[in-house]
Design a protein around this motif. Sequence first.
Motif, PDB file in Angstrom:
ATOM      1  N   THR A  69      67.036  81.842  85.677  1.00  0.00           N
ATOM      2  CA  THR A  69      66.126  81.378  84.623  1.00  0.00           C
ATOM      3  C   THR A  69      66.611  81.979  83.309  1.00  0.00           C
ATOM      4  O   THR A  69      67.449  82.880  83.304  1.00  0.00           O
ATOM      5  N   THR A  70      66.115  81.463  82.194  1.00  0.00           N
ATOM      6  CA  THR A  70      66.499  82.004  80.891  1.00  0.00           C
ATOM      7  C   THR A  70      65.242  82.191  80.046  1.00  0.00           C
ATOM      8  O   THR A  70      64.168  81.669  80.383  1.00  0.00           O
ATOM      9  N   SER A  71      65.376  82.963  78.957  1.00  0.00           N
ATOM     10  CA  SER A  71      64.234  83.091  78.050  1.00  0.00           C
ATOM     11  C   SER A  71      64.453  82.273  76.774  1.00  0.00           C
ATOM     12  O   SER A  71      63.599  82.253  75.901  1.00  0.00           O
ATOM     13  N   THR A  72      65.593  81.596  76.680  1.00  0.00           N
ATOM     14  CA  THR A  72      65.860  80.737  75.516  1.00  0.00           C
ATOM     15  C   THR A  72      66.441  79.404  75.996  1.00  0.00           C
ATOM     16  O   THR A  72      67.021  79.328  77.084  1.00  0.00           O
ATOM     17  N   PRO A  73      66.295  78.356  75.163  1.00  0.00           N
ATOM     18  CA  PRO A  73      66.863  77.056  75.522  1.00  0.00           C
ATOM     19  C   PRO A  73      68.377  77.143  75.726  1.00  0.00           C
ATOM     20  O   PRO A  73      69.041  77.976  75.123  1.00  0.00           O
ATOM     21  N   LEU A  74      68.885  76.280  76.560  1.00  0.00           N
ATOM     22  CA  LEU A  74      70.312  76.291  76.906  1.00  0.00           C
ATOM     23  C   LEU A  74      70.751  74.870  77.179  1.00  0.00           C
ATOM     24  O   LEU A  74      69.953  73.950  77.103  1.00  0.00           O
ATOM     25  N   GLU A  75      72.069  74.681  77.464  1.00  0.00           N
ATOM     26  CA  GLU A  75      72.485  73.363  77.921  1.00  0.00           C
ATOM     27  C   GLU A  75      72.818  73.443  79.400  1.00  0.00           C
ATOM     28  O   GLU A  75      73.409  74.421  79.869  1.00  0.00           O
ATOM     29  N   CYS A  76      72.388  72.421  80.153  1.00  0.00           N
ATOM     30  CA  CYS A  76      72.746  72.323  81.568  1.00  0.00           C
ATOM     31  C   CYS A  76      73.372  70.967  81.804  1.00  0.00           C
ATOM     32  O   CYS A  76      72.737  69.940  81.546  1.00  0.00           O
ATOM     33  N   HIS A 102      64.569  70.248  77.163  1.00  0.00           N
ATOM     34  CA  HIS A 102      65.160  70.950  76.011  1.00  0.00           C
ATOM     35  C   HIS A 102      64.570  72.350  75.869  1.00  0.00           C
ATOM     36  O   HIS A 102      64.635  72.933  74.786  1.00  0.00           O
ATOM     37  N   HIS A 103      63.989  72.876  76.948  1.00  0.00           N
ATOM     38  CA  HIS A 103      63.407  74.222  76.918  1.00  0.00           C
ATOM     39  C   HIS A 103      64.307  75.211  77.650  1.00  0.00           C
ATOM     40  O   HIS A 103      65.323  74.850  78.209  1.00  0.00           O
ATOM     41  N   LYS A 104      63.871  76.457  77.665  1.00  0.00           N
ATOM     42  CA  LYS A 104      64.503  77.465  78.498  1.00  0.00           C
ATOM     43  C   LYS A 104      64.475  77.021  79.951  1.00  0.00           C
ATOM     44  O   LYS A 104      63.624  76.222  80.349  1.00  0.00           O
ATOM     45  N   LEU A 105      65.378  77.562  80.762  1.00  0.00           N
ATOM     46  CA  LEU A 105      65.427  77.192  82.175  1.00  0.00           C
ATOM     47  C   LEU A 105      64.337  77.940  82.926  1.00  0.00           C
ATOM     48  O   LEU A 105      64.295  79.169  82.927  1.00  0.00           O
ATOM     49  N   GLY A 106      63.447  77.184  83.556  1.00  0.00           N
ATOM     50  CA  GLY A 106      62.301  77.775  84.237  1.00  0.00           C
ATOM     51  C   GLY A 106      62.571  78.019  85.709  1.00  0.00           C
ATOM     52  O   GLY A 106      63.725  78.073  86.145  1.00  0.00           O
ATOM     53  N   ASP A 107      61.493  78.123  86.479  1.00  0.00           N
ATOM     54  CA  ASP A 107      61.615  78.579  87.855  1.00  0.00           C
ATOM     55  C   ASP A 107      61.552  77.465  88.889  1.00  0.00           C
ATOM     56  O   ASP A 107      61.402  77.731  90.084  1.00  0.00           O
ATOM     57  N   LEU A 108      61.679  76.201  88.472  1.00  0.00           N
ATOM     58  CA  LEU A 108      61.822  75.138  89.464  1.00  0.00           C
ATOM     59  C   LEU A 108      63.158  75.318  90.185  1.00  0.00           C
ATOM     60  O   LEU A 108      64.170  75.625  89.556  1.00  0.00           O
ATOM     61  N   ILE A 119      69.947  68.922  80.274  1.00  0.00           N
ATOM     62  CA  ILE A 119      69.186  69.889  79.477  1.00  0.00           C
ATOM     63  C   ILE A 119      70.032  70.287  78.283  1.00  0.00           C
ATOM     64  O   ILE A 119      71.215  70.626  78.438  1.00  0.00           O
ATOM     65  N   ARG A 120      69.458  70.183  77.072  1.00  0.00           N
ATOM     66  CA  ARG A 120      70.211  70.521  75.858  1.00  0.00           C
ATOM     67  C   ARG A 120      69.310  71.320  74.924  1.00  0.00           C
ATOM     68  O   ARG A 120      68.104  71.051  74.863  1.00  0.00           O
ATOM     69  N   PRO A 121      69.888  72.255  74.167  1.00  0.00           N
ATOM     70  CA  PRO A 121      69.073  73.047  73.232  1.00  0.00           C
ATOM     71  C   PRO A 121      68.820  72.276  71.936  1.00  0.00           C
ATOM     72  O   PRO A 121      69.249  72.671  70.860  1.00  0.00           O
ATOM     73  N   PRO A 169      59.715  83.080  73.288  1.00  0.00           N
ATOM     74  CA  PRO A 169      60.768  84.074  73.574  1.00  0.00           C
ATOM     75  C   PRO A 169      60.403  85.513  73.189  1.00  0.00           C
ATOM     76  O   PRO A 169      60.570  86.416  74.016  1.00  0.00           O
ATOM     77  N   GLN A 219      57.937  86.752  75.776  1.00  0.00           N
ATOM     78  CA  GLN A 219      58.593  86.987  77.061  1.00  0.00           C
ATOM     79  C   GLN A 219      59.372  88.307  77.019  1.00  0.00           C
ATOM     80  O   GLN A 219      59.331  89.083  77.974  1.00  0.00           O
ATOM     81  N   ASP A 220      60.038  88.565  75.905  1.00  0.00           N
ATOM     82  CA  ASP A 220      60.777  89.830  75.770  1.00  0.00           C
ATOM     83  C   ASP A 220      59.814  91.021  75.776  1.00  0.00           C
ATOM     84  O   ASP A 220      60.113  92.064  76.355  1.00  0.00           O
TER      85      ASP A 220
END
Lengths: 306, 306
Positions: free
Chosen positions: A101-108, B94-100, B110-112, B299, B302-303
């Motif tokens: 998981t991440t705490s910031t947006p990213l590209e996948c 377009h969000h952070k990567l979650g826990d799915l 997925i893009r920022p 963010p 979360q930090d």
Amino acid sequence: MPMYVVGHKIPDSDSICGAIALAYLKNQIDEPAVATRLGDVSPETAFILDRFGFEAPALKESYAGEEVYIVDHSELTQAPDDISDATIVGIVDHHKLGDLTTSTPLECWIRPVGCSNTVIKMMYDFYQVEIPANIAGIMLCAILSDTVIFKSPTCTTADIRCVEALAEIAGIEDFKALGMEMFKVKSAVDGTPARDLVMRDFKDFNMNDNLVGIGQLEVTDLSVFDNIKADLEADIAKLKEEGNRHSVILLLTDIMKEGSEILVVSDDASIIEKAYGKSLTDGKVWLDGVLSRKKQVVPPLQDAFA
Amino acid sequence: MPMYVVGHKIPDSDSICGAIALAYLKNQIDEPAVATRLGDVSPETAFILDRFGFEAPALKESYAGEEVYIVDHSELTQAPDDISDATIVGIVDHHKLGDLTTSTPLECWIRPVGCSNTVIKMMYDFYQVEIPANIAGIMLCAILSDTVIFKSPTCTTADIRCVEALAEIAGIEDFKALGMEMFKVKSAVDGTPARDLVMRDFKDFNMNDNLVGIGQLEVTDLSVFDNIKADLEADIAKLKEEGNRHSVILLLTDIMKEGSEILVVSDDASIIEKAYGKSLTDGKVWLDGVLSRKKQVVPPLQDAFA
């Protein structure tokens, strides 16, 4: 500061060639990037890098405070140990969605195709960046490796079209012959310590909070294991004792006969028998038609653990 | 059996318009798809659908045994309750990567960028499928909503170019005027029950195993809250009592002044003060320049919880 582009632990050809190919692409679009690796390169990968004139990426195991682009997985168990102290800026992959998981947006860039390098080719097309011939060569080999020269059930039309396009760019006339040459290098197991063979292409999975390690050796003829199978069985038993895994499984895959013998050491072998609908004899059984860990071995086991 | 294309709980315009736009695209490439939703459409979304002649997608809350394409998130808390019994075939976000997570390979786009519909436009381009004018219209509105007509720090060049291209397709000459019209609809809060306002754009986040609910109301003038702010404060206190959340936060965002007042009820407000470097007075504080929950609110919090 550049981003680091890195594949999974115990890197396979897709992880190494993908890191090199993606780092090159990122640099072309003014995003400074350096390819790295989390472990030794396999004989197969060494053959590919040598054939196309590349050095292996630098070994780098710690990424705290760095930006990281992950190649060929999205699993905590396969990522750098300190990945939670790094910023994941992207993931390119072709597996199930794991627990990163991440705490910031990213590209996948994740697609259900046979190889991460097929997805990286889509990225080159998207950014309209030309692929150098030697990079096309390593990408092509990675796809032939992951798809077992198109025989794996994970292979898609996209992978085949991609290899054809890369062969054109790399100037390779007979890519199937190159693939067989590569798998023959991979089949040379004689004289290698059992532990090295077990760990050559080994991945840990978290299955409903049980750690399951699954190694795979793909060869052109299963008879290469005749003299060393007992050693391999003893070694996976030892490996299980040394760690906290619920099960250790080794797939001995015959790419010509198109199937795998699985060697199993487990706290509860009935889960494995349930997953594949086969009884183990002396901790082994032949699974006809099973070539793909990702598509044919992991999902049924994950379901059996659920 | 078709796949279902569905956005997050308490759907916003990106979730609803994205589900419609992506389901149309999938049908064009011979992958039967039906857009659905997990909750009521907001007045803003109703305005958009009405303007371009769409009905709201069907409400569907259970997906066990179905194939699902997830739009605009990758979080368990925002997904259908029984998502673990469904097969996730794709995610556009377009969000952070979650826990799915999934047990089988899937596609992730997925893009920022500022909006999932900007990513869906990339999918149309990839598949070379023509976007109908009315679908271009709803996609454009979703992007203007998520990017607060390009004012949000989440807005990227890709979002702006995408809106320009969609305006051309939809035949919209003054898309900024359309955006302002939309935000005026969104600003009409008078006469709406406090709970409806709190939940209008509300998302739960898992922050280091603490459940944090964050709602947001974006208006063109914060004075619309003068008469109802006390009711909103009382309601988030009540909402927190009713559930097991560590904190409930409501952002009152002024898109013209470009900032947000946050209303906070928390088990430990010092974490929120630490996250934003501001002291709360009577559970409130103005955060200048803060427009984006995703980029500026989540963010740092979360930090602070990490």
